[in-house]
Design a protein around this motif. Structure first.
Motif, short mmCIF file in Angstrom:
data_model
loop_
_atom_site.label_atom_id
_atom_site.label_comp_id
_atom_site.label_asym_id
_atom_site.label_seq_id
_atom_site.Cartn_x
_atom_site.Cartn_y
_atom_site.Cartn_z
N ARG A 105 -2.55 16.23 78.02
CA ARG A 105 -1.38 15.34 77.83
C ARG A 105 -1.63 14.19 76.69
O ARG A 105 -2.05 12.82 77.10
N VAL A 106 -0.49 13.63 75.77
CA VAL A 106 -0.14 12.97 75.53
C VAL A 106 0.33 11.71 76.51
O VAL A 106 1.89 12.60 76.56
N SER A 107 0.59 10.69 76.70
CA SER A 107 1.92 9.45 77.57
C SER A 107 1.83 8.74 76.77
O SER A 107 1.29 7.97 76.50
N LEU A 108 2.84 8.36 77.14
CA LEU A 108 4.39 7.25 76.56
C LEU A 108 4.87 6.61 77.53
O LEU A 108 4.98 6.82 78.52
N PHE A 109 3.84 5.57 77.27
CA PHE A 109 3.93 4.43 78.25
C PHE A 109 5.50 3.69 78.03
O PHE A 109 4.40 2.76 77.26
N GLU A 139 5.44 9.60 64.17
CA GLU A 139 5.09 10.21 63.53
C GLU A 139 3.12 9.85 64.40
O GLU A 139 2.41 11.30 64.60
N ILE A 140 2.68 8.76 64.78
CA ILE A 140 1.44 9.28 65.18
C ILE A 140 1.85 9.89 67.03
O ILE A 140 0.61 10.63 67.11
N ILE A 141 2.40 9.62 67.66
CA ILE A 141 2.30 10.96 69.08
C ILE A 141 2.52 11.86 68.83
O ILE A 141 2.08 12.63 68.60
N LEU A 142 3.92 12.55 67.37
CA LEU A 142 3.09 13.53 66.71
C LEU A 142 2.39 14.15 66.38
O LEU A 142 1.75 15.97 66.90
N ASN A 143 1.31 13.30 65.93
CA ASN A 143 0.26 14.19 65.10
C ASN A 143 -1.34 14.14 66.60
O ASN A 143 -1.56 15.35 66.91
N MET A 144 -0.80 13.10 68.12
CA MET A 144 -1.47 13.72 68.95
C MET A 144 -0.86 14.61 69.31
O MET A 144 -2.05 15.26 70.31
N LEU A 145 0.10 15.14 69.04
CA LEU A 145 0.49 17.05 69.89
C LEU A 145 0.01 17.69 69.26
O LEU A 145 0.37 18.72 70.17
N ARG A 146 -0.48 17.51 68.02
CA ARG A 146 -0.83 18.47 67.24
C ARG A 146 -1.19 19.45 67.40
O ARG A 146 -1.66 20.77 68.03
N LEU A 178 12.09 10.85 69.63
CA LEU A 178 11.15 11.69 69.75
C LEU A 178 11.36 12.82 70.15
O LEU A 178 11.14 13.57 69.47
N LEU A 179 11.79 12.99 71.17
CA LEU A 179 12.07 14.43 71.80
C LEU A 179 12.76 15.33 71.02
O LEU A 179 12.08 15.96 70.85
N ARG A 180 13.97 14.68 69.77
CA ARG A 180 14.28 15.17 69.27
C ARG A 180 13.16 15.65 68.21
O ARG A 180 13.26 17.03 67.35
N ARG A 181 12.45 15.22 67.24
CA ARG A 181 11.30 15.77 66.37
C ARG A 181 10.44 16.41 67.17
O ARG A 181 9.72 17.30 66.69
N ILE A 182 10.31 16.36 69.14
CA ILE A 182 8.72 17.01 69.03
C ILE A 182 9.17 18.50 69.23
O ILE A 182 9.18 19.27 68.08
N LYS A 183 10.73 18.71 69.61
CA LYS A 183 11.36 20.16 69.91
C LYS A 183 11.04 20.52 68.10
O LYS A 183 11.61 22.04 68.34
#
Ligand code: SF4
Length: 179
Positions: free
Chosen positions: A18-22, A53-60, A86-91
């Protein structure tokens, strides 16, 4: 919102890789907290559009199962806006990724009650919420995805649908010796 760390390959805070955001900022101040520096809302780096954008790319990548939110406290009212964005963009872009969150607040007493504001959109994006503060007297190193025995792994979608607290079924299976 500020954030303390982003991990792009976390296998300790939810199923799979997983990607984790603290996020930064937490008012619970649990004795024995694993991440005391992140109590300060000003700690770390500003959370910006670029961070999303960084998190989205990590999740791809296909091997990444989803995102986990930790802290700090992802449900502090002043952190909710940035997390929901963030969650809206991921979904929108990666709907197959699962979303886990760890919170020191209780799902029923604090979050569903409206005490922390309107969390309905936030909750609509969550799969599992690990709720409750870390309690040192109930610390148990053998627990999966939790630090202390009072914390619950809640299946958010099933709980909202049934208007009751439904625990994450994999964890229930594990408890019953089925997994
Ligand atoms: S809720 Fe989590 S981050 Fe906040 S004080 Fe407790 S253990 Fe630390």
């Amino acid at each position: 919102m500020n954030y303390a760390t982003i991990k792009n390959c976390d296998i300790a805070n939810g199923p799979g890789v997983r990607v984790s955001l603290f996020v930064s900022g937490c008012t619970h101040r649990c004795p024995g907290c694993f991440n005391e520096v992140a109590w300060d809302f000003g700690y770390g780096e500003p959370f910006t559009e670029e961070t999303i954008e960084i998190i989205l790319n990590m999740l791809r990548p296909a091997y990444i199962q989803g995102l986990t939110l930790l802290g700090g406290e992802p449900f502090e009212p002043q952190n909710q806006g940035a997390v929901v964005a963030l969650l809206r963009r991921i979904k929108q872009e990666l709907p197959e990724k699962s979303i886990w969150a760890f919170s020191g607040y209780l799902f029923d007493r604090d979050i569903l009650s409206g005490r922390l504001g309107d969390t309905s959109e936030y909750l609509s994006y969550l799969d599992v919420l690990v709720d409750g503060p870390f309690v040192e007297a109930k610390k148990n190193l053998s627990l999966r995805f939790r630090g202390s025995e009072n914390q619950r792994l809640i299946d958010v979608k099933a709980s909202l649908a049934s208007n009751s607290i439904v625990l994450w079924e994999d964890w229930q299976g594990e408890k019953k010796g089925l997994k």
